[in-house]
Design a protein around this motif. Structure first.
Motif, PDB file in Angstrom:
ATOM      1  N   GLU A 131      -4.648  -0.695   5.049  1.00  0.00           N
ATOM      2  CA  GLU A 131      -5.757  -1.596   4.143  1.00  0.00           C
ATOM      3  C   GLU A 131      -5.696  -2.920   5.008  1.00  0.00           C
ATOM      4  O   GLU A 131      -4.632  -3.434   5.156  1.00  0.00           O
ATOM      5  N   GLY A 132      -6.795  -3.545   5.005  1.00  0.00           N
ATOM      6  CA  GLY A 132      -6.916  -4.859   5.639  1.00  0.00           C
ATOM      7  C   GLY A 132      -6.870  -4.877   7.234  1.00  0.00           C
ATOM      8  O   GLY A 132      -6.742  -6.115   7.962  1.00  0.00           O
ATOM      9  N   GLN A 153       0.797  -1.159   0.019  1.00  0.00           N
ATOM     10  CA  GLN A 153      -0.226   0.011  -0.133  1.00  0.00           C
ATOM     11  C   GLN A 153       1.086   1.268  -0.146  1.00  0.00           C
ATOM     12  O   GLN A 153       1.569   1.437   0.722  1.00  0.00           O
TER      13      GLN A 153
END
Length: 405
Positions: A276-277, A261
């Motif tokens: 993210e995640g 990312q």
């Protein structure tokens, strides 16, 4: 031995009363000019020659001396560095006056030499001895404060709590887990100091299963694009007033072997980027933290305005101090700080962000010698009181003898 040393040229020079008077005059000049240097008065003088109504002769305002004195940076920080933290005051690269540090060290040597070789430690002189001891404590306080005091900042939204404050000029790259249960906000932080940070450096946060890889770091930069989406950075030359440097960093975050990312962070934006995640996990570029020995929680913040204007008249924050399971609630205003051990927390500012949330800003000062000025004042006042009392009784005794004759 003491009497013999007192007759040497070195000791006579160090204990000369003219040094004392000269140091006091120098300090008076430094404080006066240094204070003016912090204000717009200096800027106005610097631009005075450009005014057609100026009464100052042209040959003065166009001279090299005028240019050397009235050009360059001015303000609080510049004044501190030029006048109060320096050995000499420079204008145009030329030392023109002793700086505050040099004057204070000379004054200190004069005081110590006087106490060592000139003072007579007898009962009639106990007031003078106590007075000089109080002055010595002032010097000790100045030395300890200069070398040991830490100045930092703390900004919190309502319901938020913190056990750390932030440096005014140094930064760190941080990965945080932010938890909000509706009553309080908690942040667990893992950080990497940005001093000497360069491309290729990495930070592994096992708790988040994430690895941060630095692509580029700019100590002072201007972002390109928009505040919502920074596309690149333009590197700028760092300025001497270090707290005005605005760093930027380009990095990639890899979570559990997933896709990298790309993240760009700019310090002044103070905008954490979600990882993210990973729910509740963010990465941010923030000012360097100092651990506090207590937890501070902001309950409420308010701003007072002058009647009929939008000009702030006061700020007030209601905070809860939590330490070792005990709590106390206190109001911090602009003239009533929170004092806790070696820490003093001042109300510095108030801000409302674009979402309508209120933010309170505090200046946090850690000074192990915080009580020394009070002790020095008490000792000095006691010395004056004892000296004048003994002199008064001596005068009464003399008058009584004259009346008896």
């Amino acid at each position: 031995m003491r009497a013999e040393l007192a007759k040497t040229r070195l000791v006579k020079a160090l204990t000369d009363m003219r040094i004392t008077v000269g140091c006091l005059i120098c300090l008076l000049i430094i404080v006066l000019v240094g204070t003016l240097y912090q204000t717009a008065v200096w800027r106005d003088l610097a631009t005075l020659s450009e005014s057609p109504e100026s009464k100052i002769p042209l040959f003065i305002t166009t001279s090299r001396i005028w240019h050397a004195v009235f050009t360059g940076e001015w303000g609080l920080y510049a004044s501190q560095q030029k006048f109060f933290n320096s050995w000499f005051v420079f204008f145009g690269g030329i030392p023109v006056f002793p700086g505050c540090r040099l004057v204070m060290w000379v004054f200190f040597a004069n005081l110590v030499a006087t106490m060592s070789f000139r003072l007579r430690y007898t009962w009639p002189r106990v007031g003078i001895t106590t007075l000089h001891s109080g002055l010595l404590l002032f010097f000790l306080n100045a030395f300890l404060t200069f070398h040991l005091a830490e100045n930092s900042l703390l900004a919190m939204y309502e319901r938020e709590s913190s056990t750390v404050s932030w440096d005014a000029g140094e930064w760190e790259l941080a990965v945080m887990k932010v938890e909000d249960d509706g009553t309080r906000v908690k942040r667990d932080t893992w950080a990497l100091d940005t001093v000497n940070l360069s491309a290729g450096d990495t930070m592994v946060v096992a708790e988040a299963g994430a690895q941060v890889e630095i692509a580029a770091y700019y100590p002072h930069a201007e972002p390109k694009g928009t505040m919502r989406l920074i596309t690149s950075f333009e590197a700028l030359t760092p300025v001497s007033q270090y707290e005005r440097n605005e760093p930027g960093v380009e990095l990639t975050v890899v979570v559990d072997g997933g896709e990298p990312q790309l993240v760009r962070l700019w310090g002044p934006l103070m905008k954490p980027m979600p990882i993210e995640g990973k729910d509740d996990w963010v990465v941010t570029l923030q000012r360097k933290r100092f651990e506090l020995p207590f937890e501070l929680r902001l309950l409420d913040v308010s701003q007072g305005l002058h009647q009929g204007t939008q000009i702030a008249s006061s700020y007030q924050s209601t905070v809860e101090v939590i330490r070792n399971g005990s709590t106390r609630e206190i109001d911090i205003t602009m003239n009533h700080p929170l004092r806790h051990d070696a820490y003093t927390v001042f109300q510095q500012g108030y801000q409302m962000d674009q979402n309508g949330f209120e933010l309170s800003t505090f200046a946090v000062v850690r000074n192990p010698a915080r009580q020394l000025p009070l002790i020095a004042c008490i000792v000095t006042c006691m010395g004056l009181l004892i000296h004048f009392s003994l002199s008064f009784f001596k005068h009464l005794k003399r008058r009584h003898k004259e009346g008896a004759l």
